[in-house]
Design a protein around this motif. Structure first.
Motif, mmCIF file in Angstrom:
data_model
loop_
_atom_site.group_PDB
_atom_site.id
_atom_site.type_symbol
_atom_site.label_atom_id
_atom_site.label_comp_id
_atom_site.label_asym_id
_atom_site.label_seq_id
_atom_site.Cartn_x
_atom_site.Cartn_y
_atom_site.Cartn_z
ATOM 1 N N VAL A 23 41.500 39.504 35.021
ATOM 2 C CA VAL A 23 42.275 40.517 35.727
ATOM 3 C C VAL A 23 41.418 41.756 36.001
ATOM 4 O O VAL A 23 41.514 42.374 37.077
ATOM 5 N N SER A 24 40.549 42.114 35.065
ATOM 6 C CA SER A 24 39.725 43.306 35.224
ATOM 7 C C SER A 24 38.819 43.186 36.450
ATOM 8 O O SER A 24 38.726 44.120 37.267
ATOM 9 N N ILE A 25 38.154 42.049 36.599
ATOM 10 C CA ILE A 25 37.219 41.893 37.721
ATOM 11 C C ILE A 25 37.962 41.680 39.035
ATOM 12 O O ILE A 25 37.568 42.207 40.075
ATOM 13 N N VAL A 26 39.041 40.917 39.000
ATOM 14 C CA VAL A 26 39.815 40.698 40.224
ATOM 15 C C VAL A 26 40.418 42.012 40.707
ATOM 16 O O VAL A 26 40.531 42.263 41.920
ATOM 17 N N ARG A 27 40.808 42.877 39.783
ATOM 18 C CA ARG A 27 41.346 44.192 40.169
ATOM 19 C C ARG A 27 40.298 44.996 40.930
ATOM 20 O O ARG A 27 40.616 45.716 41.891
ATOM 21 N N GLU A 28 39.037 44.882 40.506
ATOM 22 C CA GLU A 28 37.966 45.572 41.217
ATOM 23 C C GLU A 28 37.848 45.053 42.650
ATOM 24 O O GLU A 28 37.576 45.814 43.582
ATOM 25 N N GLU A 82 40.333 43.785 44.457
ATOM 26 C CA GLU A 82 41.499 44.217 45.225
ATOM 27 C C GLU A 82 41.408 45.687 45.636
ATOM 28 O O GLU A 82 41.807 46.055 46.744
ATOM 29 N N THR A 83 40.896 46.539 44.755
ATOM 30 C CA THR A 83 40.832 47.972 45.053
ATOM 31 C C THR A 83 39.605 48.339 45.874
ATOM 32 O O THR A 83 39.521 49.466 46.385
ATOM 33 N N GLY A 84 38.648 47.418 45.984
ATOM 34 C CA GLY A 84 37.453 47.694 46.767
ATOM 35 C C GLY A 84 36.332 48.339 45.989
ATOM 36 O O GLY A 84 35.232 48.548 46.528
ATOM 37 N N SER A 85 36.562 48.660 44.707
ATOM 38 C CA SER A 85 35.502 49.299 43.916
ATOM 39 C C SER A 85 34.381 48.336 43.567
ATOM 40 O O SER A 85 33.293 48.777 43.182
ATOM 41 N N MET A 86 34.623 47.048 43.715
ATOM 42 C CA MET A 86 33.576 46.073 43.449
ATOM 43 C C MET A 86 32.429 46.231 44.447
ATOM 44 O O MET A 86 31.263 45.948 44.123
ATOM 45 N N VAL A 103 39.182 33.212 41.763
ATOM 46 C CA VAL A 103 40.431 33.695 42.358
ATOM 47 C C VAL A 103 40.233 35.085 42.953
ATOM 48 O O VAL A 103 39.246 35.771 42.665
ATOM 49 N N LYS A 104 41.191 35.502 43.794
ATOM 50 C CA LYS A 104 41.088 36.771 44.489
ATOM 51 C C LYS A 104 42.271 37.703 44.230
ATOM 52 O O LYS A 104 42.291 38.815 44.754
ATOM 53 N N ARG A 105 43.270 37.276 43.472
ATOM 54 C CA ARG A 105 44.450 38.093 43.210
ATOM 55 C C ARG A 105 44.722 38.128 41.711
ATOM 56 O O ARG A 105 44.492 37.148 40.994
ATOM 57 N N GLN A 106 45.231 39.269 41.236
ATOM 58 C CA GLN A 106 45.492 39.419 39.805
ATOM 59 C C GLN A 106 46.561 38.438 39.329
ATOM 60 O O GLN A 106 46.433 37.856 38.249
ATOM 61 N N ILE A 107 47.606 38.262 40.115
ATOM 62 C CA ILE A 107 48.673 37.356 39.697
ATOM 63 C C ILE A 107 48.154 35.929 39.605
ATOM 64 O O ILE A 107 48.538 35.171 38.720
ATOM 65 N N THR A 108 47.228 35.573 40.505
ATOM 66 C CA THR A 108 46.625 34.236 40.446
ATOM 67 C C THR A 108 45.788 34.082 39.190
ATOM 68 O O THR A 108 45.790 33.025 38.543
ATOM 69 N N ALA A 109 45.071 35.134 38.831
ATOM 70 C CA ALA A 109 44.255 35.091 37.612
ATOM 71 C C ALA A 109 45.126 34.926 36.377
ATOM 72 O O ALA A 109 44.807 34.141 35.469
ATOM 73 N N ILE A 110 46.243 35.656 36.326
ATOM 74 C CA ILE A 110 47.137 35.570 35.169
ATOM 75 C C ILE A 110 47.737 34.173 35.055
ATOM 76 O O ILE A 110 47.760 33.570 33.970
ATOM 77 N N LEU A 111 48.218 33.637 36.169
ATOM 78 C CA LEU A 111 48.820 32.305 36.147
ATOM 79 C C LEU A 111 47.787 31.245 35.796
ATOM 80 O O LEU A 111 48.087 30.289 35.071
#
Length: 361
Positions: free
Chosen positions: A186-191, A193-197, A270-278
């Protein structure tokens, strides 16, 4: 190294600012350990017994009193015939019926005495447990003093036969895996999604340092979570910790690093946090519960599934934890588990570094 510590500091600040993350880190492990620690059990408790009183006498009454005096069984009623006892079980008013054969008192010391136990076989595992416990009580009631001296049982490591001794190492393995894989992914996928990556990818920081900076804070937190699990295990669940704490933490650290690498691989795919969690909760947790010897013994699995379970990291962690925590052995007894976890760690780290891209697709 300055860039590495800056990335670590950034991740720590984000964790401290996110109340949901803090709740998952500190609340979820405690709730799950307490919930499953008390709920998952195969101990025989509160078994309702109905006795067929067609052939009752003072000797059979003595055996029945022995059954009723146990902490796990209690007589809830009497039946006149076996059919009546079956009807009581069918109506779910009792779990087990006990029927003594005629002439029981005259033959109880000759090995010819007959005791029939009628059980509800809907749940085979529970039925086997109930009949085995009941048989021990009845057998001890049939023996005279001399025979009791010849019939002794010595139980190592778990003299009270508490199933929680068996389940707790598996629970800690499942919690660590869930926490590490979910938090990292979730930590990396969040980056992403927000564009900070993008900022991290264009920076002159080696991919290894970027990965390490994302994993390091969660590795430290996983150590704290595991210590919290051990405290709850010992003081709340009352499971003894016979091995060294340093050995337990060493195995836990190695296992947590494997779980963090699994979470990193998920975040790359994966590219979405919800996908990572599931993905983490379904792809990793279910095999951990089913194939780690947490609940179902590995030896009882089909041969193909048994071989497949060797690639499940939790299987080796649970095995090592039981040897150290429950049996009180040292690290020399878990060398195989350590070697396999190290091989898994190196393999997953290599795959993660090879898959991590320095630029966004």
């Amino acid at each position: 190294m300055g860039a590495f510590f800056n990335c670590v500091s950034k991740e720590i600040k984000h964790i401290l600012r996110d109340n949901r993350t803090l709740l998952l880190i500190f609340g979820l492990p405690i709730i799950m350990l307490l919930l499953y620690g008390f709920a998952i059990t195969t101990d025989v408790k509160n078994v309702r017994v109905v006795v067929v009183k067609a052939n009752m006498d003072k000797d059979t009454q003595r055996v029945i009193d022995r059954i009723n005096a146990s902490n796990d069984f209690h007589v809830v009623g009497m039946a006149h015939t076996p059919q009546e006892a079956k009807d009581i079980i069918r109506r779910q008013k009792a779990d087990v019926a006990v029927l003594f054969s005629s002439g029981f008192a005259n033959h109880k010391y000759t090995g010819q005495a007959g005791v029939q136990v009628i059980c509800d076989g809907t749940d085979p595992n529970t039925t086997i447990q109930q009949t085995n416990y009941l048989r021990q009580i009845v057998v001890s009631g049939l023996m005279n003093a001399m025979q009791q001296d010849l019939y002794t049982i010595r139980l190592l490591y778990n003299p009270q036969i508490k199933s929680i001794y068996y389940f707790v190492p598996g629970l800690t393995g499942a919690l660590l895996l869930l926490f590490c894989t979910m938090m990292t992914s979730v930590s990396i996928v969040r980056e992403k999604e927000t564009g900070s990556m993008e900022v991290m990818l264009v920076s002159p920081v080696h991919p290894f340092l970027i990965i390490a900076s994302k994993l390091f804070p969660y590795l430290i937190i996983s150590e704290f979570v595991q210590m919290l699990n051990l405290i709850i295990t010992y003081f709340v669940l009352e499971v003894p910790i016979r091995g060294g704490i340093a050995s337990i933490m060493l195995i836990s650290t190695l296992y947590a690093m494997v779980a963090l690498m699994l979470g990193l691989l998920v975040s790359i795919v994966v590219k979405r946090q919800i996908t990572a969690i599931l993905t983490c909760s379904s792809v990793f947790v279910i095999p951990t519960i089913m194939l780690s010897d947490m609940i179902y013994p590995i030896e009882s699995l089909p041969e193909v599934i048994r071989h497949f379970s060797t690639i499940v990291p939790a299987r080796w962690f649970v095995s090592a934890m039981r040897k150290i925590m429950v049996m009180g052995l040292d690290l020399n007894a878990v060398q195989q588990e350590i070697k396999i976890l190290l091989i898994m760690l190196v393999t997953l780290a290599t795959l993660a570094l090879a898959s991590f891209k320095k630029r966004l697709e």
